[in-house]
Design a protein around this motif. Structure first.
Motif: not given
Length: 341
Positions: A125, A128-129, A132-136, A139
């Motif tokens: 996580k 991801v931040e 700026k990864l587009p993971l829900g 994912d």
């Protein structure tokens, strides 16, 4: 640049073990769990030094590497390296990153609360931040599972990554080919409050290595061992019945299924319990607990008991005769989250 994240730990209420792919791929698994206000924490700081620094504050380990597209994993901080390697390979075009990754957890690995998986989810996580990864949510959970179970080849099931990512009370289904469905449960507030008031969480003081228990369960499943399989089938049915009891607000039936699940769990491996755990369980029941079990694979870590709130102090007094620690916890609805500083 600094990014922080956290992911909640979980209590396994029912069905644990049926989320192992060896079982789920053949029979389908079902697990009921809930996240609590204990967390795995991550901070990522970007560097200009051309280094990658990993720090695990809770175990007082720190390692420094020259920034590279792939770092070694044969060390105490393999979780950190595994997440870094997959992120660089899959989301940074193989280009090395220079950063410092610091983690800590509110409970030790081996406590039965899904700590190692929550650490991985928390790190994913944070990346991801940062990138700026587009993971829900699905994912993040699947990526965390792949890193831990496939890239690092660490034994375990699939429930922990999804619990830490989604948060709350979840009934999770595991189907063939790692197809996972997370069903959040809408539970009335009074029942959550009553469940918390009825819950006693006791750390036995013994962290355990769950891998050998899990490996034994996998072997028994593949060998079609009757006791192991019947135990897993019963665990799944207990999870289904407990889900219904929670949705209907019947806490006495929740306690009954916790008891049934514990009896079934002990069929899956001789290492699930030991004389200390059996004694703690017996003394808690004698003091007024309605039911109890070990959270996680077994062999140590945290035990949970459902108790009439009026008898809670009696049970806690009985547990204080053992070397261990009683923990107060609250249920939390939110899963993993990340933010910039």
């Amino acid at each position: 640049m600094i990014v922080r994240s956290k992911a909640p730990l979980r209590l396994g209420l029912a069905g644990g073990g049926t989320d192992l792919p060896s079982y789920a791929n053949m029979y389908g698994g079902m697990v009921l769990n809930v996240t609590i206000n204990m967390y795995a924490h991550t901070t990522i700081e970007t560097l200009l030094t051309g280094e990658v620094i990993f720090v695990a504050q809770d175990i007082q380990k720190e390692l420094t590497f020259k920034s590279d597209s792939k770092l070694p994993i044969d060390h105490d901080l393999k979780l950190h390296a595994g997440v870094y390697n997959r992120i660089v390979k899959e989301f940074n075009q193989g280009k090395p990153l220079s950063l410092k990754v610091t983690t800590k957890a509110d409970s030790p690995i081996g406590s039965g609360l899904g700590t190692s998986s929550a650490i991985v989810v928390s790190m994913v996580k944070a990346y991801v931040e940062l990138l700026k990864l587009p993971l829900g949510e699905y994912d993040v959970a699947k990526l965390s599972y792949d890193i831990e179970r496939k890239d690092l080849n660490l034994s375990g099931g699939m429930q922990d990554q999804y619990a830490a990512t989604f948060g709350g009370f979840n009934f999770i289904e595991f189907h063939g080919e790692e197809h996972v469905i997370v069903n959040p449960l809408r539970i009335r507030q009074w029942l959550k409050d009553e469940f918390e008031a009825s819950l006693v969480l006791f750390f036995t003081g013994q962290s355990r290595e769950s891998a050998h228990i899990i490996d034994e369960q996998i072997k028994h499943t593949r060998d079609n061992a009757s006791d192991n399989l019947s135990g897993l089938h019963e665990l799944k049915q207990a999870a289904i019945r407990m889900k219904e009891a929670i949705l209907k607000g019947n806490l006495s039936d929740v306690a009954l299924e916790l008891k049934n699940g514990w009896l079934a769990k002990k069929k899956t491996s001789k290492a699930v319990t030991n004389p200390l755990i059996d004694t703690i369980y017996e003394k808690a029941i004698e003091a007024g607990a309605l039911a109890g079990k070990v959270s996680g694979a077994g062999g140590g870590g945290f035990m949970m008991f459902i108790v009439d709130p009026l008898k809670k102090l009696d049970v806690e007094r009985a547990l204080k005769n053992f070397d261990g620690e009683i923990r107060s916890v609250e249920f939390v609805e939110k899963g993993t989250k990340g933010w910039y500083v």
